[in-house]
Write a protein that holds these residues in place. Structure first.
Motif, PDB file in Angstrom:
ATOM      1  N   SER A  74      60.625 -23.626 -22.821  1.00 29.88           N
ATOM      2  CA  SER A  74      60.035 -24.954 -23.087  1.00 29.88           C
ATOM      3  C   SER A  74      60.521 -25.969 -22.062  1.00 29.88           C
ATOM      4  N   THR A 107      51.190 -26.420 -21.479  1.00 34.23           N
ATOM      5  CA  THR A 107      51.529 -25.626 -22.663  1.00 34.23           C
ATOM      6  C   THR A 107      50.567 -25.885 -23.813  1.00 34.23           C
ATOM      7  N   GLU A 151      52.529 -20.657 -26.600  1.00 35.94           N
ATOM      8  CA  GLU A 151      53.657 -20.424 -27.497  1.00 35.94           C
ATOM      9  C   GLU A 151      53.194 -20.143 -28.911  1.00 35.94           C
ATOM     10  N   ALA A 207      59.936 -22.603 -33.510  1.00 33.18           N
ATOM     11  CA  ALA A 207      59.936 -21.833 -32.267  1.00 33.18           C
ATOM     12  C   ALA A 207      60.082 -20.335 -32.525  1.00 33.18           C
ATOM     13  N   THR A 237      49.927 -24.291 -28.106  1.00 31.93           N
ATOM     14  CA  THR A 237      50.551 -23.510 -29.177  1.00 31.93           C
ATOM     15  C   THR A 237      49.495 -22.765 -29.981  1.00 31.93           C
ATOM     16  N   LYS A 279      55.761 -15.498 -26.948  1.00 36.71           N
ATOM     17  CA  LYS A 279      55.208 -16.424 -25.963  1.00 36.71           C
ATOM     18  C   LYS A 279      54.531 -15.673 -24.831  1.00 36.71           C
TER      19      LYS A 279
END
Length: 309
Positions: free
Chosen positions: A185, A191, A121, A156, A193, A160
């Motif tokens: 999510s 996951t 992400e 956010a 980032t 992605k």
């Protein structure tokens, strides 16, 4: 490289005729230099300019360029899911057509996926040169949506990369108005980032007006959470306890011989109660309309044209 390592890049496009060629060649140059097999899927969301013509021109010249065009404007969320449905890659990346999502980070996102992360992400470390009112509204929206969904969405974005397993999990969800940022999510999976700074838009202007952002916020909050309905219950309890306090006060004044004079208190109470009731009915009406839309089960989008896929 084997076909199963192909990266599908999905780019929702609305009135982006001046960005199509530039975006494709920028991404193509970066991925070719890093020897990453790829396809780029442009989703024309009912544009009123020559966006789809530009996509067709690219598709006729480059096998990696593909495109679909909606019969009308169905919105960015629909465009994202349409792209995911036609994507052939083992992983899919969503990004904006104006390159405010930096294409230079794609190889790093792909590398993290190769290391075993199933959702990579992009997290905004800076919102770039943005209208202060837009920034305030966006921060307020994400503060609310984070609170009601228990998912931190303060930074956010739609930038992605998703593994095929995560994509398949999203595609089986039947709701008519999906909220991609939250759902991607919510599905879980391993996951990580990657911070990025929103780049300045070199060509054109944002298609998001203040009113469209407000509608986007209301739609996504109500599609992903029942918190507004719970707020009605909270308002009801507040009014209940307030009425007890005012009732005790009124009885005390009456029996002590100092009854309240005039209608000021009554008028104020009616205004407050009437406002609470109308707001509550508005919340309920909105949810009923959402239920109505879901029951009709109309398609999220209608594709009128395809090229390369």
């Amino acid at each position: 490289m084997p076909v199963e390592e192909k990266l599908s890049i999905i780019i929702p496009s609305y009135n982006e005729q001046d960005n199509i060629q530039r975006t494709f060649h920028t991404i193509c140059e970066i991925l070719t230099a890093n020897q990453i097999p790829f396809e780029i899927i442009f989703v024309d969301d009912g544009s009123k300019d020559l966006t789809y013509v530009r996509i067709q021109e690219l598709s006729s010249q480059h096998t990696q360029a593909k495109g679909i065009s909606f019969s009308r404007n169905f919105g960015k969320e629909a465009a994202i899911f349409a792209g995911l449905e036609v994507a052939e890659g083992a992983c899919c990346l969503i990004m904006d057509c104006d390159l405010q999502h930096p294409a230079s980070l794609i190889p790093e996102m792909y590398r993290l996926w190769k290391e075993g992360f199933e959702v990579v992400e992009g997290v905004k470390s800076s919102r770039g040169k943005e209208n202060p009112l837009h920034t305030l509204c966006a921060k307020t929206f994400y503060r609310i949506i984070s609170k009601v969904t228990a998912i931190d969405m303060s930074q956010a974005s739609d930038f992605k990369l998703l593994d095929r397993k995560a994509v398949d999990a999203l595609l089986i969800m039947p709701e008519r108005a999906p909220f991609f940022r939250a759902l991607s999510s919510w599905v879980g999976f391993k996951t990580t980032t990657l911070p990025f700074e929103v780049q300045d838009r070199e060509i054109g202007a944002s298609k998001w007006s203040l009113w469209s952002l407000i509608r986007y916020a209301i739609r996504n909050i109500t599609s992903f959470s029942s918190a507004p309905l719970q707020l009605i219950s909270l308002l009801g309890w507040i009014m209940f306890f307030a009425s007890i306090v005012l009732g005790v006060q009124s009885l005390y004044q009456y029996f002590s011989g100092n009854a309240l004079e005039g209608f000021t208190t009554v008028i104020l109470l009616q205004l407050v109660i009437g406002s609470v009731l109308m707001i509550s009915l508005g919340f309920i009406g909105h949810y009923i309309s959402r239920i109505y839309d879901e029951i009709k089960a109309r398609p999220r989008y209608i594709i009128s044209k395809r090229c390369g896929c």
